[in-house]
Structure formats: structure tokens, C-alpha cells
Design an enzyme around this catalytic site. Structure first.
Site, PDB file in Angstrom:
ATOM      1  CG  LEU A  40      -1.755  -1.287   1.429  1.00 48.77           C
ATOM      2  CD1 LEU A  40      -2.695  -1.111   2.605  1.00 48.77           C
ATOM      3  CD2 LEU A  40      -2.531  -1.649   0.173  1.00 48.77           C
ATOM      4  CD  GLU A  94      -1.027   5.329  -2.604  1.00 50.65           C
ATOM      5  OE1 GLU A  94      -2.047   4.682  -2.284  1.00 50.65           O
ATOM      6  OE2 GLU A  94      -0.225   5.810  -1.759  1.00 50.65           O
ATOM      7  CD  GLN A 132      -7.676   0.248  -3.093  1.00 53.16           C
ATOM      8  OE1 GLN A 132      -7.710   0.802  -1.992  1.00 53.16           O
ATOM      9  NE2 GLN A 132      -7.453  -1.046  -3.240  1.00 53.16           N
ATOM     10  CG  PHE A 133      -9.905   5.315  -4.181  1.00 51.79           C
ATOM     11  CD1 PHE A 133     -11.188   5.462  -4.693  1.00 51.79           C
ATOM     12  CD2 PHE A 133      -9.644   4.269  -3.320  1.00 51.79           C
ATOM     13  CE1 PHE A 133     -12.196   4.574  -4.361  1.00 51.79           C
ATOM     14  CE2 PHE A 133     -10.646   3.374  -2.969  1.00 51.79           C
ATOM     15  CZ  PHE A 133     -11.934   3.525  -3.493  1.00 51.79           C
ATOM     16  CG  ASP A 191      -9.405  10.819  -3.923  1.00 56.87           C
ATOM     17  OD1 ASP A 191      -9.713   9.984  -4.787  1.00 56.87           O
ATOM     18  OD2 ASP A 191     -10.202  11.642  -3.449  1.00 56.87           O
ATOM     19  CE1 TYR A 192      -5.566   7.888   0.698  1.00 60.67           C
ATOM     20  CE2 TYR A 192      -7.326   7.253  -0.806  1.00 60.67           C
ATOM     21  CZ  TYR A 192      -6.899   7.581   0.466  1.00 60.67           C
ATOM     22  OH  TYR A 192      -7.796   7.625   1.501  1.00 60.67           O
ATOM     23  CG  HIS A 195     -12.230   7.114  -0.590  1.00 59.29           C
ATOM     24  ND1 HIS A 195     -11.872   7.544   0.669  1.00 59.29           N
ATOM     25  CD2 HIS A 195     -11.617   5.921  -0.769  1.00 59.29           C
ATOM     26  CE1 HIS A 195     -11.085   6.641   1.231  1.00 59.29           C
ATOM     27  NE2 HIS A 195     -10.921   5.641   0.372  1.00 59.29           N
TER      28      HIS A 195
END
Length: 752
Positions: free
Chosen positions: A441, A443, A466-467, A469-470, A512
Site C-alpha cells: 500500500l 503509491e 486504487q483511488f 486521490d492517493y 475517495h
């Protein structure tokens, strides 16, 4: 023996002085001891590097070089390291991402591989000449890029070298090459960066054949270890990751050679990572030309000690070696007798300096060359009908083909066993074991290793965040993805497709629900797309795989379960077969779609023709615009809806042609209009047609999207927003100017 209790293969600084271990060659395996010729080459390369860099220092002190960075003090470590590596691996099974003090290491490696003119190439980069084959005047010195001998592209944020080295090793691993190794080098100061932690996670979790090398000269620009380095014991740090630790005295040729040899043999043979700590290095001239350039005479010089040892061994003669003498002045040459070998090199280098400085500078218009590779020449097939394949199903189908036929490998958070949180990779793990896998996990780790792997010619990296935002903590990598092709003058590229869900939907709340087009589109050189149909997401993914350069796919979360856009060739039309297809996709099946289908990058689609107003949108906003257009039609307004599809580079010609006909423009997106990409499109049109009535729309300018669905709905773009904006621009009369522009005529009630 468990990794955590491996013995420390190290040589600690001796109380007898930094060179007291110089006779350590006695423990080197006699079958691979350096030959006399190799030792003479090592000495020659060391003094060549020193002479080159000290001449640059002299020019910088006179103001004849604007900026330079160098590594006097690391020459002996560099030659020993390169020689040891050459005993283990060749350039076709090797990748090194050095830092800017690794010049001598790379010079020695090139000499051992038969690559000539290293010094000339470095000086061409130093003086920003048109003849600079690595960057054509676009990069500062020692930003090397010599992939033909395994030296991978270097960039200024030093910690990022490690992610690329780990990723390049991952590429070897996934290609089934099990005798390769890679190396990433940073200084001790950079160990404070998160890049080191990212890389140690990657090499540990994935068991990558990577040497993580930290060279310690006791200072980071001006920051000392007690001020800037939280890692007090690198051996313990490595053990925490289950990574074997090696340590050597960087001033001792034989200790460095032997330790690096053992380290490289271990990494190649076991296909596991290692941490190599090189201590006791001197720094003679400050960090760069921005610091104190005085040569520091208070430190022992490894080249002098190495030369003395070679004389004692009979490898060199007494007059060959460089020695320190009494002198006056600040620079190196005032205090040293060069000796015969360095004298020869110095004369040759002076001539190269003169020749390179006389070479031409890059032409001014060259800045526009190699911004990005040419886009694939694609003809889009005619479309018809309505698809029953979801957006997510189309993604699966494209990824399936790219993995099977293009060398694609996919990794990210929960993309394998779970099939992705949006189920866009469902079914791929079972079909392609080993080519689809879950990542830590992290980025920057995901994107950084993807960049390294994507340097392989026959590889397409398929990272997923995954999103969206990250993604912002990987922004350094996104900038590097955008500028590598330009900074290397077209020599290097990352063959990768980065995908991430984006935009508000379903009460995701802050972190998210972010729209990120406004963050990514300003990155020069990057290709950014946001498809709005199943046809487009499939076709653009397939084209991106052909492109073999970075493409970022922003995928609206609302789209994944929608079946929007034209039908694919061969889709079933029988109701029972359609029902079976939908059920299979819903359960994670991979639909069958023609692998030859392509959608061009940089080409918009007209979703609805009209003559009263042009609405430009992308992603989910396209369908919001289509809803608004249906409402407008009821009041007699005929709106043309353009789906940009590719945000960068945008198809402005299609927009201009439409606006020329309609005379009014509304640009609508899910992102904020304030400083958003909608303003970029609006600005281009206003520049082309001054006075044209326009509006740029997006979500409300508040810090985030609330979890409450009612508040989300009150924040995001709506069809009513677009309808109102169309009414406003149509209330503003215009007339075409003779020059093809526009002149604003205020509404009558504005006129006194």
C-alpha cells in the site's frame, strides 16, 4: 540461516586510519583478483575522473561554468565497484541508476564494456552542447543515460534512482530472466527520503535482485548526519526488511572490490536484494559549484594511497603516481604533482575541453523537439448500435490482450485476488498468474517501480492506483514520466499505462471523490485521457499499449458498471445471449473484443451534432452534457456535445471547427473550474476567437466532496448547471470579425 540473523559482511573504519585495510587484497579469491592491467586501468580512470572534475571546479570558480556538480573523493570506490560488478554481470543483464557523484564508477564501467568517449560525452553535457547525446543541453552534468551499457536515466531527485533500479529488476524477474541484477545509488543524506523506505519494501516483498547502495561522505550538502539522518545503523535497518547487509571502506580499493564482488555474487546467485553501505568517503570540493569549491587538504586522498600501493606492488612506477605537494591557492592543481599517468590524462582532457567548448550550442527552436513520441497513427472504425459491455468489462478485455500479447504486467493495491476495488481487473490473475499481482500500500512504490520496469523495451507496465486521490504523493514520478522523453532528447521513454479511478460518486467523501484532471493535465509531456464509453476505454488502452510511452487513464467511478457507447463488432444481439453476456461480466468474466480495435489518442468525438452552442466535456460530464442537451432541445436550442476523450494533447481543431459554427461555448467537467482544465480549453478558444461568449463549469469551489449524498449532489456538476450556462452565453450576442475572430456585443439592457 534466516535473513534477519545473517552475519554482517563489513569492514569498519580502522583506528589505524582510513586506508589501513589497503592490504586486504589477501582475502580476495585468487581466481578473480584484479589483474595488473585492470589495476592500471582503475588508476588511470580514477585520475582521469579527478582531472576532469577539478578542471570543471576551476572553471566554475572563474564563473565560466554556471553550475556543476561533482564527486572528487569517490574515484577509488567507483573504479573498484565497477570492476567487481564486471566480474559478475554484463550490460545485457544489468541496470544501474547512479547518482551524480558516481561519475568515475560509470566511466570505469563504460571502459570495461568498451564504450568509448565517456569523458567527452560528460563534458558535452556539462557545457550544454548540441552534440550532447544524452540530453542535447537539457540536463545538468552527470544526469547520465547510456542504456546500451546498462546505465539507466538519472534525474535530480536522487532518491528516485532507487525506485527505478528496483523496478528494472522487477522487469527482469517478470520476463523470466534469473541471472540479472540492478543497482541504485544514493548518498547518505538521501536516506532521509521516503524513497529508500519505498524501495526497501519493494525489494523485500518481491525478492528483487537489487543492490541498494548508500555512499556515506558524512555530509548532505551542508547537513551533517546528526542533523539529518535518522537511521543510526544501516545493518539493523536492512535486517528489519530481511535484506542482507554488506559494508566496505570506500577509500580502500581492495575492500570495496571484494565486498562488492561478494554482494553482487549473492544478489545474482540468490536473486535476492542486498544493502551495500560504503563508508568513510571524503568530499574534497563541497557539494557543487553553489558551495565552497576550495579543495580540502585536511582529508587523506584515496587516489594517492591507491597509487602508492600500486607502486609497492610493481604495477606502477614511482613517477607514475600523483602526489601531494606544498602550494598556494584554493584549487587541486596548486597542491599536487600529477605524475606521469595523470599528466598524460590531463593533457588529453585539456584538449577535449577546448574541442567541446568550441562545439555548437543547441538551436533555440530545438526546445520544441521530442516533447513526446509521435502518437500512433490510428483509423477509428465506424460505430453503430449500443454496447452491452460495461466500462469495467472493456478494461478487463484490453488488459487481457495487453498482458497476453504486448508484454504487459499489472500491479497495484488489491488488483489481483480482489480484482481491484472497481473489479476492473477481475479474472486476470487466474488467466495470467505471475503477471498480475498485488503491491504494498504505497503509491510512490507502485509508480516508481513501474517507471523502472517500463524502461525495458519489450515490457508494458500497467500500474493501478486504487483511488486517484492517493496519486498525489507520487507526483514526482508523474512529472518524471512526463519529462523523460524530452530531457533525454528522445533517447528514453517509460512504456507504461497508469490507471486510477477518479471523480465524486456515491458518497465517497474526501480522499475517495477527488477529481484530478486539474493536477495532471499541466504536467508537460504526459498524455492524459478520460474515456466516457466502453468503446473508448478499450480502444484507447490498446492504442496506449502501442504508444509505449506514459499514458494516464482517469476513469470516472460512475462509469465502471455502465454500458455506454457504441456496440463492439460481434456483440450478441439475441436477448438471451445479451443476458448471458451481462451476467458473465457482472461475475468477473472477461468479454471477447477484437484485439485489432483502436481509438486514436488526441482525437475528440462528437456525441451530438448541433448548431446553436458547443458543449465540450469529458468523462462522466459528457453524459451530464447529453442530458442537458436533451433538455435544451425541448426549448428549441440545438447543442453540439463534444467528448474530448484525450485531455492532453487535446483535439482543439474539432473544438474550433464547432465553435466557428455555433458561436457559443460551454466547457463542463467534474473537476473544479477554478484553475481547472476547463479553463485551459476555454482559454484556447478565447485566444482563437476573442470576445466569444463562453462559460467554464465544474464542481463548486469548496475544499472537498462531503459524504452526505445530498451535499455531494449540491457540489457536483449537474445538467441544470449546463442548461443555465447555455442560456447565459446565448443571451450574449456576438458577430464574427473579418479576421475569423469574435467581437462581443453587450445585451441591450447593458447599454445606456
Amino acid at each position: 540461516m534466516p535473513a534477519s540473523v545473517w552475519p554482517d559482511v563489513s569492514s569498519q573504519p580502522s583506528p589505524g586510519g582510513p586506508m589501513s585495510g589497503l592490504t586486504a587484497e589477501s582475502h580476495v579469491d585468487s581466481s578473480i583478483q584484479p589483474t595488473d592491467d585492470e589495476l592500471r586501468l582503475a588508476y588511470r580512470m580514477a585520475v582521469r575522473s579527478r582531472s576532469t572534475e577539478e578542471h570543471i571546479v576551476r572553471l566554475a570558480s572563474r564563473g565560466e561554468v554556471k553550475f556543476a556538480i561533482w564527486g572528487p573523493g569517490e574515484e577509488v570506490h567507483g573504479t573498484a565497484t565497477a570492476l567487481a560488478l564486471s566480474k559478475v554481470v554484463g550490460p545485457d543483464r544489468f541496470g544501474i541508476v547512479p547518482h551524480y557523484r558516481s561519475g568515475c564508477l560509470c566511466a570505469m564501467w563504460c571502459a570495461l564494456q568498451g564504450r568509448e568517449h565517456f569523458t567527452r560525452d560528460v563534458l558535452r553535457q556539462q557545457f550544454s552542447k548540441d552534440t550532447d547525446t544524452m540530453s542535447r543541453g537539457r540536463q545538468m552534468v552527470y544526469h547520465l543515460d547510456m542504456q546500451e551499457v546498462g546505465i539507466l536515466p538519472v534525474q535530480s531527485p536522487v532518491g528516485m534512482q532507487l525506485g527505478k533500479a528496483a523496478g528494472f529488476a522487477l522487469g527482469f524477474q517478470k520476463k523470466g530472466i534469473h541471472d540479472a541484477l540492478t543497482m541504485g545509488i544514493i548518498g547518505d543524506g538521501t536516506s532521509a527520503e521516503g524513497d529508500l523506505h519505498d524501495t526497501m519494501n519493494a525489494v523485500s516483498v518481491w525478492s528483487l535482485p537489487t543492490i541498494v547502495c548508500v555512499t556515506d561522505n558524512g555530509v548532505a550538502i551542508s547537513t551533517t548526519p546528526d542533523e539529518g539522518r535518522g537511521i543510526k545503523d544501516f545493518a539493523s535497518y536492512a535486517a528489519g526488511f530481511g535484506v542482507r547487509h554488506f559494508s566496505c571502506d570506500g577509500t580502500d580499493f581492495w575492500d570495496t572490490f571484494q565486498t562488492t564482488l561478494e554482494c553482487a555474487r549473492y544478489v545474482q546467485g540468490e536473486q535476492k536484494p542486498a544493502f551495500l553501505y560504503v563508508h568513510s568517503l571524503p568530499r574534497f570540493n563541497g557539494h557543487s559549484s553553489a558551495a565552497d569549491m576550495t579543495f580540502d587538504l585536511s582529508q587523506d586522498d584515496p587516489i594517492i594511497q591507491f597509487g602508492r600501493a600500486l607502486v609497492e606492488r610493481g604495477v606502477l612506477e614511482e613517477g607514475d603516481q600523483m602526489t601531494r605537494v606544498e602550494g598556494e591557492g584554493r584549487d587541486f592543481f596548486s597542491h599536487h604533482d600529477l605524475g606521469r599517468v595523470m599528466g598524460q590524462e590531463d593533457e588529453s582532457i585539456r584538449n577535449i575541453f577546448d574541442e567541446v567548448r568550441a562545439e555548437p550550442d543547441p538551436p533555440l527552436d530545438s526546445i520544441y523537439e521530442n516533447i513526446r513520441p509521435p502518437l500512433p497513427d490510428v483509423t477509428e472504425a465506424a460505430v453503430s448500435g449500443q454496447t452491452n459491455i460495461t466500462y469495467g468489462g472493456a478494461i478487463r478485455a484490453a488488459l487481457d490482450h495487453i498482458i497476453a500479447t504486448k508484454g504487459g504486467v499489472m500491479w497495484g493495491q488489491d488488483v489481483a485476488k480482489l480484482g481491484g476495488v472497481m473489479q476492473a481487473s477481475a479474472g486476470l490473475l487466474a488467466k495470467h498468474p505471475g503477471k498480475v499481482f498485488d503491491a504494498p500500500l504505497n503509491e510512490p512504490l507502485i509508480v516508481g517501480t513501474a517507471c523502472g520496469a517500463a524502461l525495458h523495451d519489450d515490457f508494458v507496465a500497467l500500474p493501478e492506483i486504487q483511488f486517484g486521490d492517493y496519486s498525489l504523493n507520487a507526483f514526482h514520478w508523474l512529472v518524471h514520466m512526463g519529462n523523460l522523453y524530452w530531457t533525454s532528447n528522445g533517447n528514453s521513454r517509460f512504456s507504461m499505462i497508469l490507471r486510477t479511478p477518479t471523480d465524486p460518486f456515491g458518497g465517497g467523501a474526501v480522499y475517495h471523490s477527488m477529481s484530478i484532471d486539474g493536477y495532471f493535465t499541466p504536467i508537460p509531456g504526459l498524455v492524459v485521457v478520460m474515456p466516457s464509453t466502453s468503446w473508448d476505454i478499450y480502444g484507447l488502452l490498446m492504442t496506449a499499449a502501442d504508444y509505449r510511452s506514459p499514458v494516464v487513464f482517469l476513469e470516472p467511478k460512475w462509469m465502471y458498471r455502465q454500458s455506454l457507447g457504441p456496440a463492439f463488432p460481434g456483440e450478441p444481439t439475441d436477448p438471451a445471449e445479451i443476458k448471458t453476456l451481462k451476467k458473465d461480466i457482472m461475475r468477473g468474466g472477461i468479454p471477447s473484443i477484437d484485439p485489432a480495435l483502436r481509438v486514436p489518442i488526441g482525437k475528440a468525438a462528437i456525441r451530438r451534432s448541433g448548431h446553436d452552442v458547443t458543449i465540450v466535456a469529458w468523462g462522466r460530464a459528457v453524459w451530464t452534457a447529453m442530458k442537458a442537451a436533451a433538455t435544451l432541445e425541448k426549448s428549441g436550442v440545438d447543442a453540439e456535445v463534444i467528448d474530448l476523450r484525450t485531455l492532453v494533447p487535446p483535439d482543439l481543431d474539432t473544438v474550433y471547427e464547432s465553435v466557428q459554427r455555433t458561436g457559443h461555448l460551454v466547457v463542463a467537467a467534474e473537476d473544479r473550474s477554478f484553475a481547472g482544465f476547463v479553463r485551459t480549453i476555454q482559454g484556447h478558444v478565447v485566444d482563437r476567437f476573442p470576445g466569444l461568449p463562453t462559460r467554464a463549469l465544474g464542481q463548486k469551489d469548496v475544499p472537498g466532496i462531503a459524504q452526505c449524498l445530498k451535499l455531494e449532489e449540491a457540489t457536483i456538476l449537474t445538467a441544470d448547471d449546463i442548461v443555465a450556462a447555455v442560456g447565459e452565453v446565448r443571451a450574449t450576442e456576438t458577430t464574427a470579425s473579418g479576421a475569423g475572430g469574435w467581437r462581443w456585443i453587450p445585451p441591450r439592457y447593458f447599454v445606456n
